[in-house]
Write a protein that holds these residues in place. Sequence first.
Motif, PDB file in Angstrom:
ATOM      1  N   GLY A 157       0.782  -1.226   0.000  1.00 57.56           N
ATOM      2  CA  GLY A 157       0.000   0.000   0.000  1.00 57.56           C
ATOM      3  C   GLY A 157       0.814   1.276   0.000  1.00 57.56           C
ATOM      4  O   GLY A 157       0.531   2.183  -0.797  1.00 57.56           O
ATOM      5  N   PRO A 158       1.828   1.418   0.869  1.00 53.25           N
ATOM      6  CA  PRO A 158       2.612   2.658   0.892  1.00 53.25           C
ATOM      7  C   PRO A 158       3.308   2.948  -0.438  1.00 53.25           C
ATOM      8  O   PRO A 158       3.376   4.104  -0.865  1.00 53.25           O
ATOM      9  CB  PRO A 158       3.632   2.409   2.006  1.00 53.25           C
ATOM     10  N   ALA A 159       3.831   1.933  -1.107  1.00 56.28           N
ATOM     11  CA  ALA A 159       4.501   2.136  -2.390  1.00 56.28           C
ATOM     12  C   ALA A 159       3.508   2.607  -3.450  1.00 56.28           C
ATOM     13  O   ALA A 159       3.781   3.537  -4.211  1.00 56.28           O
ATOM     14  CB  ALA A 159       5.184   0.843  -2.842  1.00 56.28           C
ATOM     15  N   ILE A 160       2.345   1.964  -3.472  1.00 50.96           N
ATOM     16  CA  ILE A 160       1.313   2.339  -4.435  1.00 50.96           C
ATOM     17  C   ILE A 160       0.869   3.781  -4.192  1.00 50.96           C
ATOM     18  O   ILE A 160       0.722   4.574  -5.132  1.00 50.96           O
ATOM     19  CB  ILE A 160       0.109   1.375  -4.340  1.00 50.96           C
ATOM     20  N   ALA A 161       0.664   4.129  -2.921  1.00 49.57           N
ATOM     21  CA  ALA A 161       0.219   5.482  -2.574  1.00 49.57           C
ATOM     22  C   ALA A 161       1.266   6.519  -2.961  1.00 49.57           C
ATOM     23  O   ALA A 161       0.932   7.594  -3.477  1.00 49.57           O
ATOM     24  CB  ALA A 161      -0.082   5.563  -1.075  1.00 49.57           C
ATOM     25  N   ALA A 162       2.544   6.223  -2.732  1.00 51.18           N
ATOM     26  CA  ALA A 162       3.613   7.171  -3.037  1.00 51.18           C
ATOM     27  C   ALA A 162       3.693   7.438  -4.541  1.00 51.18           C
ATOM     28  O   ALA A 162       3.826   8.584  -4.981  1.00 51.18           O
ATOM     29  CB  ALA A 162       4.952   6.636  -2.521  1.00 51.18           C
ATOM     30  N   VAL A 163       3.600   6.386  -5.342  1.00 48.28           N
ATOM     31  CA  VAL A 163       3.663   6.553  -6.794  1.00 48.28           C
ATOM     32  C   VAL A 163       2.432   7.307  -7.303  1.00 48.28           C
ATOM     33  O   VAL A 163       2.542   8.214  -8.129  1.00 48.28           O
ATOM     34  CB  VAL A 163       3.795   5.184  -7.494  1.00 48.28           C
ATOM     35  N   ASN A 164       1.266   6.947  -6.782  1.00 52.71           N
ATOM     36  CA  ASN A 164       0.038   7.630  -7.201  1.00 52.71           C
ATOM     37  C   ASN A 164       0.052   9.111  -6.845  1.00 52.71           C
ATOM     38  O   ASN A 164      -0.483   9.937  -7.598  1.00 52.71           O
ATOM     39  CB  ASN A 164      -1.186   6.960  -6.591  1.00 52.71           C
ATOM     40  N   ARG A 165       0.660   9.465  -5.706  1.00 51.74           N
ATOM     41  CA  ARG A 165       0.743  10.889  -5.320  1.00 51.74           C
ATOM     42  C   ARG A 165       1.518  11.672  -6.365  1.00 51.74           C
ATOM     43  O   ARG A 165       1.122  12.779  -6.750  1.00 51.74           O
ATOM     44  CB  ARG A 165       1.397  11.039  -3.936  1.00 51.74           C
ATOM     45  N   LEU A 166       2.637  11.106  -6.832  1.00 50.37           N
ATOM     46  CA  LEU A 166       3.432  11.791  -7.852  1.00 50.37           C
ATOM     47  C   LEU A 166       2.661  11.887  -9.165  1.00 50.37           C
ATOM     48  O   LEU A 166       2.589  12.959  -9.784  1.00 50.37           O
ATOM     49  CB  LEU A 166       4.753  11.053  -8.085  1.00 50.37           C
ATOM     50  N   LEU A 167       2.059  10.778  -9.610  1.00 44.69           N
ATOM     51  CA  LEU A 167       1.328  10.773 -10.880  1.00 44.69           C
ATOM     52  C   LEU A 167       0.145  11.735 -10.835  1.00 44.69           C
ATOM     53  O   LEU A 167      -0.110  12.478 -11.789  1.00 44.69           O
ATOM     54  CB  LEU A 167       0.851   9.360 -11.208  1.00 44.69           C
ATOM     55  N   ASP A 168      -0.575  11.733  -9.716  1.00 44.12           N
ATOM     56  CA  ASP A 168      -1.736  12.628  -9.577  1.00 44.12           C
ATOM     57  C   ASP A 168      -1.302  14.094  -9.579  1.00 44.12           C
ATOM     58  O   ASP A 168      -1.956  14.946 -10.193  1.00 44.12           O
ATOM     59  CB  ASP A 168      -2.499  12.322  -8.285  1.00 44.12           C
ATOM     60  N   ALA A 169      -0.196  14.396  -8.889  1.00 41.13           N
ATOM     61  CA  ALA A 169       0.281  15.784  -8.818  1.00 41.13           C
ATOM     62  C   ALA A 169       0.712  16.274 -10.199  1.00 41.13           C
ATOM     63  O   ALA A 169       0.443  17.425 -10.573  1.00 41.13           O
ATOM     64  CB  ALA A 169       1.443  15.887  -7.829  1.00 41.13           C
ATOM     65  N   LEU A 170       1.365  15.416 -10.959  1.00 38.74           N
ATOM     66  CA  LEU A 170       1.766  15.794 -12.312  1.00 38.74           C
ATOM     67  C   LEU A 170       0.544  16.004 -13.203  1.00 38.74           C
ATOM     68  O   LEU A 170       0.451  16.990 -13.940  1.00 38.74           O
ATOM     69  CB  LEU A 170       2.673  14.719 -12.915  1.00 38.74           C
ATOM     70  N   GLU A 171      -0.416  15.084 -13.140  1.00 36.89           N
ATOM     71  CA  GLU A 171      -1.612  15.194 -13.977  1.00 36.89           C
ATOM     72  C   GLU A 171      -2.447  16.416 -13.618  1.00 36.89           C
ATOM     73  O   GLU A 171      -3.177  16.944 -14.455  1.00 36.89           O
ATOM     74  CB  GLU A 171      -2.451  13.923 -13.865  1.00 36.89           C
ATOM     75  N   ASP A 172      -2.320  16.873 -12.379  1.00 41.45           N
ATOM     76  CA  ASP A 172      -3.104  18.025 -11.933  1.00 41.45           C
ATOM     77  C   ASP A 172      -2.539  19.351 -12.448  1.00 41.45           C
ATOM     78  O   ASP A 172      -3.232  20.364 -12.424  1.00 41.45           O
ATOM     79  CB  ASP A 172      -3.157  18.044 -10.398  1.00 41.45           C
ATOM     80  N   HIS A 173      -1.300  19.330 -12.929  1.00 46.66           N
ATOM     81  CA  HIS A 173      -0.687  20.565 -13.430  1.00 46.66           C
ATOM     82  C   HIS A 173      -1.329  20.951 -14.767  1.00 46.66           C
ATOM     83  O   HIS A 173      -1.496  20.119 -15.658  1.00 46.66           O
ATOM     84  CB  HIS A 173       0.820  20.372 -13.603  1.00 46.66           C
ATOM     85  N   ASP A 174      -1.654  22.218 -14.917  1.00 51.10           N
ATOM     86  CA  ASP A 174      -2.378  22.685 -16.101  1.00 51.10           C
ATOM     87  C   ASP A 174      -1.640  22.438 -17.409  1.00 51.10           C
ATOM     88  O   ASP A 174      -2.264  22.216 -18.451  1.00 51.10           O
ATOM     89  CB  ASP A 174      -2.689  24.187 -15.977  1.00 51.10           C
ATOM     90  N   ASP A 175      -0.311  22.495 -17.383  1.00 45.89           N
ATOM     91  CA  ASP A 175       0.455  22.351 -18.620  1.00 45.89           C
ATOM     92  C   ASP A 175       0.659  20.899 -19.040  1.00 45.89           C
ATOM     93  O   ASP A 175       1.084  20.632 -20.162  1.00 45.89           O
ATOM     94  CB  ASP A 175       1.832  23.014 -18.472  1.00 45.89           C
TER      95      ASP A 175
END
Length: 243
Positions: free
Chosen positions: A212-230
């Motif tokens: 779970g912690p590994a999955i959550a850590a990777v998803n946090r990065l992917l979600d933060a990148l996808e949330d960027h407008d550019d």
Amino acid sequence: MAGHSQFKNIMHRKGRQDKVRSKLFGKLAREITVAARLGGADANMNPRLRMVLLKCRAANMPNDNIERAIKKGTGGGEAATFEDLTYEIYGPHGVAVLAEVSTDNRNRTASEIRSIVTKNGGTIATAGSVTRLFQRKGQIIVPREGANEDQLMEVALEAGAEDFKTEPQGYEIVTHPAQFEAVHKQIEARGIKPAAAEVTELPALTVPLQDGPAIAAVNRLLDALEDHDDVKEVYSNAQFPDE
């Protein structure tokens, strides 16, 4: 046929995007505007616009939104100049990430992407170190209930697909980028509706994530990148477990 299937990964990515649908519409509208500005409003003559319109269909983006974005791109007047860039990133647990962006301010975007990556346990990689781990391919995903396996395989391979993979959830068709549209058109001509269809970046090797912690850590990065407008697209070689 042989090969590692990306079915679960593409559906996981699609699920993340669906959670931020309103944000996704804004990103798609921006990409439509840029594509129309660069290549015109006729999708038949503008490959970049054709590709983004496929994404709009998959996301059920309203036609009014699409038309407004096209008109904005072809309306003339002073307009910002957009530049396409790809950031190569190593995320938590050795996961490789590609982030494709379209920006009118390279320096601002570079600073913001670097901040996102650093805050979420990643690093900006040297040029070529991540892109070599991916292959540019056309990918079409069809749910199992959406087609007969033998018929779909025959249609796909005769139209020029490179590979056909079967998963419990459905079917994955892989093409050379130049053959993607021909294969996709033949599949839709048979009344088969893909769950996803795009030219994408497929990892040559994946990094399995189990706890779970590994999955959550990777998803946090992917979600933060996808949330960027550019940011237009985010690809990774993370292999997520069955949900």
